[in-house]
Structures are given as C-alpha cells and as structure tokens.
Design a protein around this motif. Structure first.
Motif, PDB file in Angstrom:
ATOM      1  N   MET A 140      15.560  -4.307  -3.802  1.00  0.00           N
ATOM      2  CA  MET A 140      14.445  -4.482  -4.714  1.00  0.00           C
ATOM      3  C   MET A 140      14.641  -3.510  -5.736  1.00  0.00           C
ATOM      4  SD  MET A 140      10.348  -4.571  -4.118  1.00  0.00           S
ATOM      5  CE  MET A 140      10.498  -6.226  -3.204  1.00  0.00           C
ATOM      6  N   GLU A 141      14.561  -3.587  -7.007  1.00  0.00           N
ATOM      7  CA  GLU A 141      14.468  -2.648  -7.923  1.00  0.00           C
ATOM      8  C   GLU A 141      13.117  -1.877  -7.920  1.00  0.00           C
ATOM      9  OE1 GLU A 141      15.401  -4.291 -11.575  1.00  0.00           O
ATOM     10  OE2 GLU A 141      17.476  -4.794 -11.291  1.00  0.00           O
ATOM     11  N   LEU A 142      12.995  -0.528  -8.382  1.00  0.00           N
ATOM     12  CA  LEU A 142      11.854   0.147  -8.379  1.00  0.00           C
ATOM     13  C   LEU A 142      10.756  -0.580  -9.132  1.00  0.00           C
ATOM     14  CD1 LEU A 142      10.197   2.776  -7.735  1.00  0.00           C
ATOM     15  CD2 LEU A 142      11.073   3.535 -10.136  1.00  0.00           C
ATOM     16  N   LYS A 143      10.845  -1.372 -10.170  1.00  0.00           N
ATOM     17  CA  LYS A 143       9.913  -2.026 -10.814  1.00  0.00           C
ATOM     18  C   LYS A 143       9.445  -3.093  -9.915  1.00  0.00           C
ATOM     19  CE  LYS A 143       8.820  -4.928 -14.920  1.00  0.00           C
ATOM     20  NZ  LYS A 143       9.432  -5.592 -16.144  1.00  0.00           N
ATOM     21  N   GLY A 144      10.151  -3.884  -9.244  1.00  0.00           N
ATOM     22  CA  GLY A 144       9.899  -4.843  -8.362  1.00  0.00           C
ATOM     23  C   GLY A 144       8.866  -4.508  -7.141  1.00  0.00           C
ATOM     24  N   LEU A 145       9.468  -3.398  -6.629  1.00  0.00           N
ATOM     25  CA  LEU A 145       8.948  -2.507  -5.465  1.00  0.00           C
ATOM     26  C   LEU A 145       7.341  -2.188  -5.949  1.00  0.00           C
ATOM     27  CD1 LEU A 145       8.668  -1.317  -2.583  1.00  0.00           C
ATOM     28  CD2 LEU A 145       9.520   0.861  -3.778  1.00  0.00           C
ATOM     29  N   LEU A 146       7.112  -1.672  -6.938  1.00  0.00           N
ATOM     30  CA  LEU A 146       5.832  -1.203  -7.604  1.00  0.00           C
ATOM     31  C   LEU A 146       5.071  -2.232  -7.982  1.00  0.00           C
ATOM     32  CD1 LEU A 146       6.822   2.253  -9.474  1.00  0.00           C
ATOM     33  CD2 LEU A 146       5.882   1.997  -7.275  1.00  0.00           C
ATOM     34  N   GLU A 147       5.444  -3.479  -8.436  1.00  0.00           N
ATOM     35  CA  GLU A 147       4.602  -4.486  -8.476  1.00  0.00           C
ATOM     36  C   GLU A 147       4.197  -5.371  -7.247  1.00  0.00           C
ATOM     37  OE1 GLU A 147       7.346  -7.040 -10.850  1.00  0.00           O
ATOM     38  OE2 GLU A 147       6.802  -6.246 -12.867  1.00  0.00           O
ATOM     39  N   ALA A 148       5.071  -5.120  -6.371  1.00  0.00           N
ATOM     40  CA  ALA A 148       4.702  -5.427  -5.117  1.00  0.00           C
ATOM     41  C   ALA A 148       3.475  -4.668  -4.379  1.00  0.00           C
ATOM     42  CB  ALA A 148       5.634  -5.883  -3.965  1.00  0.00           C
ATOM     43  N   ALA A 149       3.671  -3.308  -4.429  1.00  0.00           N
ATOM     44  CA  ALA A 149       2.661  -2.623  -4.061  1.00  0.00           C
ATOM     45  C   ALA A 149       1.412  -2.331  -4.677  1.00  0.00           C
ATOM     46  CB  ALA A 149       3.361  -0.941  -4.054  1.00  0.00           C
ATOM     47  N   SER A 150       1.364  -2.631  -6.201  1.00  0.00           N
ATOM     48  CA  SER A 150       0.457  -2.126  -6.765  1.00  0.00           C
ATOM     49  C   SER A 150      -0.915  -2.975  -6.203  1.00  0.00           C
ATOM     50  CB  SER A 150       0.412  -2.575  -8.337  1.00  0.00           C
ATOM     51  OG  SER A 150      -0.732  -2.346  -9.174  1.00  0.00           O
ATOM     52  N   PRO A 151      -1.021  -4.076  -5.937  1.00  0.00           N
ATOM     53  CA  PRO A 151      -2.314  -4.794  -5.398  1.00  0.00           C
ATOM     54  C   PRO A 151      -2.727  -4.202  -4.001  1.00  0.00           C
ATOM     55  CG  PRO A 151      -0.727  -6.315  -5.438  1.00  0.00           C
ATOM     56  CD  PRO A 151      -0.070  -5.104  -6.212  1.00  0.00           C
ATOM     57  N   LEU A 152      -1.720  -3.971  -3.364  1.00  0.00           N
ATOM     58  CA  LEU A 152      -1.955  -3.256  -2.016  1.00  0.00           C
ATOM     59  C   LEU A 152      -2.700  -1.664  -2.211  1.00  0.00           C
ATOM     60  CD1 LEU A 152       1.032  -4.022  -0.141  1.00  0.00           C
ATOM     61  CD2 LEU A 152      -1.014  -5.313  -0.029  1.00  0.00           C
ATOM     62  N   ILE A 153      -2.167  -1.035  -3.110  1.00  0.00           N
ATOM     63  CA  ILE A 153      -2.722   0.411  -3.333  1.00  0.00           C
ATOM     64  C   ILE A 153      -4.102   0.283  -3.853  1.00  0.00           C
ATOM     65  CG2 ILE A 153      -2.389   2.364  -5.037  1.00  0.00           C
ATOM     66  CD1 ILE A 153       0.593   1.778  -4.927  1.00  0.00           C
ATOM     67  N   GLU A 154      -4.397  -0.911  -4.870  1.00  0.00           N
ATOM     68  CA  GLU A 154      -5.810  -0.658  -5.370  1.00  0.00           C
ATOM     69  C   GLU A 154      -6.727  -1.084  -4.141  1.00  0.00           C
ATOM     70  OE1 GLU A 154      -5.458  -3.437  -8.536  1.00  0.00           O
ATOM     71  OE2 GLU A 154      -4.343  -2.001  -9.920  1.00  0.00           O
ATOM     72  N   LEU A 155      -6.298  -2.286  -3.500  1.00  0.00           N
ATOM     73  CA  LEU A 155      -6.988  -2.352  -2.176  1.00  0.00           C
ATOM     74  C   LEU A 155      -7.300  -1.514  -1.201  1.00  0.00           C
ATOM     75  CD1 LEU A 155      -8.560  -4.830  -0.703  1.00  0.00           C
ATOM     76  CD2 LEU A 155      -6.342  -5.201   0.355  1.00  0.00           C
ATOM     77  N   ALA A 156      -6.190  -0.776  -0.959  1.00  0.00           N
ATOM     78  CA  ALA A 156      -6.371   0.501  -0.068  1.00  0.00           C
ATOM     79  C   ALA A 156      -7.374   1.394  -0.637  1.00  0.00           C
ATOM     80  CB  ALA A 156      -4.965   0.923   0.305  1.00  0.00           C
ATOM     81  N   LEU A 157      -7.332   1.916  -1.939  1.00  0.00           N
ATOM     82  CA  LEU A 157      -7.961   3.009  -2.535  1.00  0.00           C
ATOM     83  C   LEU A 157      -9.383   2.420  -2.639  1.00  0.00           C
ATOM     84  CD1 LEU A 157      -5.859   4.163  -5.282  1.00  0.00           C
ATOM     85  CD2 LEU A 157      -6.450   5.299  -3.380  1.00  0.00           C
ATOM     86  N   ALA A 158      -9.677   1.045  -2.959  1.00  0.00           N
ATOM     87  CA  ALA A 158     -10.997   0.655  -2.973  1.00  0.00           C
ATOM     88  C   ALA A 158     -11.768   0.889  -1.683  1.00  0.00           C
ATOM     89  CB  ALA A 158     -10.914  -0.974  -3.427  1.00  0.00           C
ATOM     90  N   GLU A 159     -11.178   0.571  -0.358  1.00  0.00           N
ATOM     91  CA  GLU A 159     -11.769   0.400   0.787  1.00  0.00           C
ATOM     92  C   GLU A 159     -12.058   1.700   1.130  1.00  0.00           C
ATOM     93  OE1 GLU A 159      -9.297  -1.678   3.515  1.00  0.00           O
ATOM     94  OE2 GLU A 159      -7.822  -0.276   3.844  1.00  0.00           O
ATOM     95  N   ASP A 160     -11.003   2.717   0.845  1.00  0.00           N
ATOM     96  CA  ASP A 160     -11.115   4.123   1.344  1.00  0.00           C
ATOM     97  C   ASP A 160     -12.286   4.977   0.473  1.00  0.00           C
ATOM     98  OD1 ASP A 160     -10.249   6.096   3.191  1.00  0.00           O
ATOM     99  OD2 ASP A 160      -8.912   6.935   1.642  1.00  0.00           O
TER     100      ASP A 160
END
Length: 279
Positions: free
Chosen positions: A1-21
């Motif tokens: 997976m290219e870096l762009k695809g990795l960060l696209e997959a991670a982005s909603p997870l990061i936002e969810l994790a930060l919101a709950e924390d």
C-alpha cells in the motif's frame, strides 16, 4: 500500500480515536501547560521488535496541531531494540501531550503485528511456505493491520470477500456438496481465484479433480499434511491453516505446503511497547 492509501485508510480511525480520547478538551494539559509553550520529545522503543506505523504517528500529531513536526529516524519494517529513538517530535507542548496516547496506540498495535509476523516468517525461512494473514482483523482496521503484516515480512491473503472465492464448510453445506459449490462458482464466470477448504484426505482427492486454484488444508495433523502434500504436489497450491503457533509452524512448513495462514497475526499480537519522553 502506498503512503497515500495508508493515510487515507487511517484518517477516519485517527479522527475517531482523537474524538473519543480528547472529547471536549485535554483538561490535564490545558490546566498545566501554558499556552504557547514549545517543546520536543522522543518516541523510544522499549522492546525488541519491528516498527510499524510511523507515518500514522505523524498524521495523528498533525491532526491535533498542524505546526507539530515529526521526524522519523527509521522506517516501517525495520527492527528496533530497547532504547532506540524511532522519531523526534517538536512544536507546541499542548498538542504533543494531547496527541501522545493516540499516536502511541497506533504505533504499539501495528508494531506488535509486524513483530509477531516477523517471528513466524523467520521460523519458516528454510522452507518454501509463505506466511499469510486472514480476515480476522479488528473491524475498520483491516488495511492498517494487513499493512503491518507486510511490514513484518508476511503476505496478505484476500483483503475481503470480493477478491477471492474461498469455499468453506458452510458454503458446502448450503450447496449440498463441494463439487456443486465449485460448479456454481465456475458457472458464474467470476474472474477471481478459487480456493476450497478441505478437512480430510478424501475431501482433498475430490477437490483435486475440480480445477480450483488453491486448496486450504484445515486443521490437519502433521502426518495428514505430509500425505496431502504428497498427493497434491505439482497439481495445485496448498495452504495449511488452523492451530498454527510459533511452536509448530516450522514443522508445518517442513511438510511442503505453499502457504500457512495465521489468524493470530492480527487478532492476538501483543503490542510492542513504545513511549514518548519530553526532553
């Protein structure tokens, strides 16, 4: 997976994790650290393993405060030892401390998967067998966890239900027989590879006559695996699965199978410990 695809997959997870924390705000940091205070820190490995997730770490800090700078000192897939500094972080201290736990959660989890995968890969190195993951991933995390498997030297099995046919016992029960299940798939004209699961040598013999791409040998003991390889060698790819551990994976690989799939890579990997130390 290219870096762009990795960060696209991670982005909603990061936002969810930060919101709950973070919720409405990091009350500890906001009340103890003066606004505008700058600082820097180091992310340090506390165990031997394979690092994975550094680009995601940088993205976590960026989402909290775009002015935070993260400098990776190694790359995903590289080994680390206790005391190794894997990244330097600098910028507003409030943002650094607020993002700390979320960033480390991604790093420790993905590095744990990469580390466990690497242990399995090392054990089968003398043999032809390739270590594969499965679909037993954390919901929503599949792209990231399968990336971690690759960083550990393993390969990905199918990404989902859409890119490979895998006929298992419940499909066979629904169709009435293995032959009928395969016939229906082949008649459909699907262009993806076809794999079937078998549990006995008799089922293996049937599967060998059906023109499939791969046969999964499910929970077979070592003598049965050896016999299965002897009967199928050169005719079709063979994958062993079920009950695979660090203690028995080399013996399984020595039977001569092409692949060994291991759900534990993603559902049971122990986190690899890292910490952030403010300088």
């Amino acid at each position: 997976m290219e870096l762009k695809g990795l960060l696209e997959a991670a982005s909603p997870l990061i936002e969810l994790a930060l919101a709950e924390d973070v919720g409405e705000g990091d009350v500890t940091t906001l009340t103890t650290v003066p606004e505008g205070r700058e600082g820097k820190g180091e992310i340090i490995a506390n165990a031997h393993g394979i690092v994975c997730g550094l680009p995601i770490v940088a993205e976590v800090f960026r989402k909290v405060d775009k002015t935070i700078q993260v400098k990776s000192l190694t790359t995903d897939g590289e080994p680390v030892a206790p005391g190794a500094v894997v990244a330097e972080v600098s910028g507003p201290l409030r943002g650094i401390l607020t993002a700390e736990r979320t960033a480390l959660n991604f790093l420790t989890h993905l590095s744990g998967i990469a580390t466990l995968t690497a242990r399995f890969v090392d054990l089968v190195a003398p043999y032809r067998a390739v270590i594969l993951d499965t679909r037993k991933t954390t919901p929503g995390w599949r792209a990231l966890e399968k990336y971690a498997v690759r960083c550990g030297g393993g390969r990905n099995h199918r990404m989902g239900l859409y890119d490979m046919v895998l006929i298992k016992d419940n499909h066979i029960a629904a169709c009435g027989s293995l032959a009928e299940a395969v016939r229906r798939v082949q008649a459909s004209g699907v262009s993806v590879p076809i794999e079937v699961e078998v549990r006995t040598l008799a089922e293996l013999e049937e599967a060998l006559s059906l023109g499939v791409d791969r046969i999964l040998l499910d929970n077979m003991d070592i003598p049965t695996l050896r016999e299965a390889v002897a009967r199928a060698r050169g005719k079709v790819e063979l994958e062993a699965s079920g009950g695979v551990t660090l203690e028995n994976v080399a013996e399984i690989a020595a039977c001569g199978v092409d692949y060994i799939s291991i759900g534990a890579l993603t559902h049971s990997a122990q986190a690899l410990d890292f910490s952030l130390e403010i300088l």
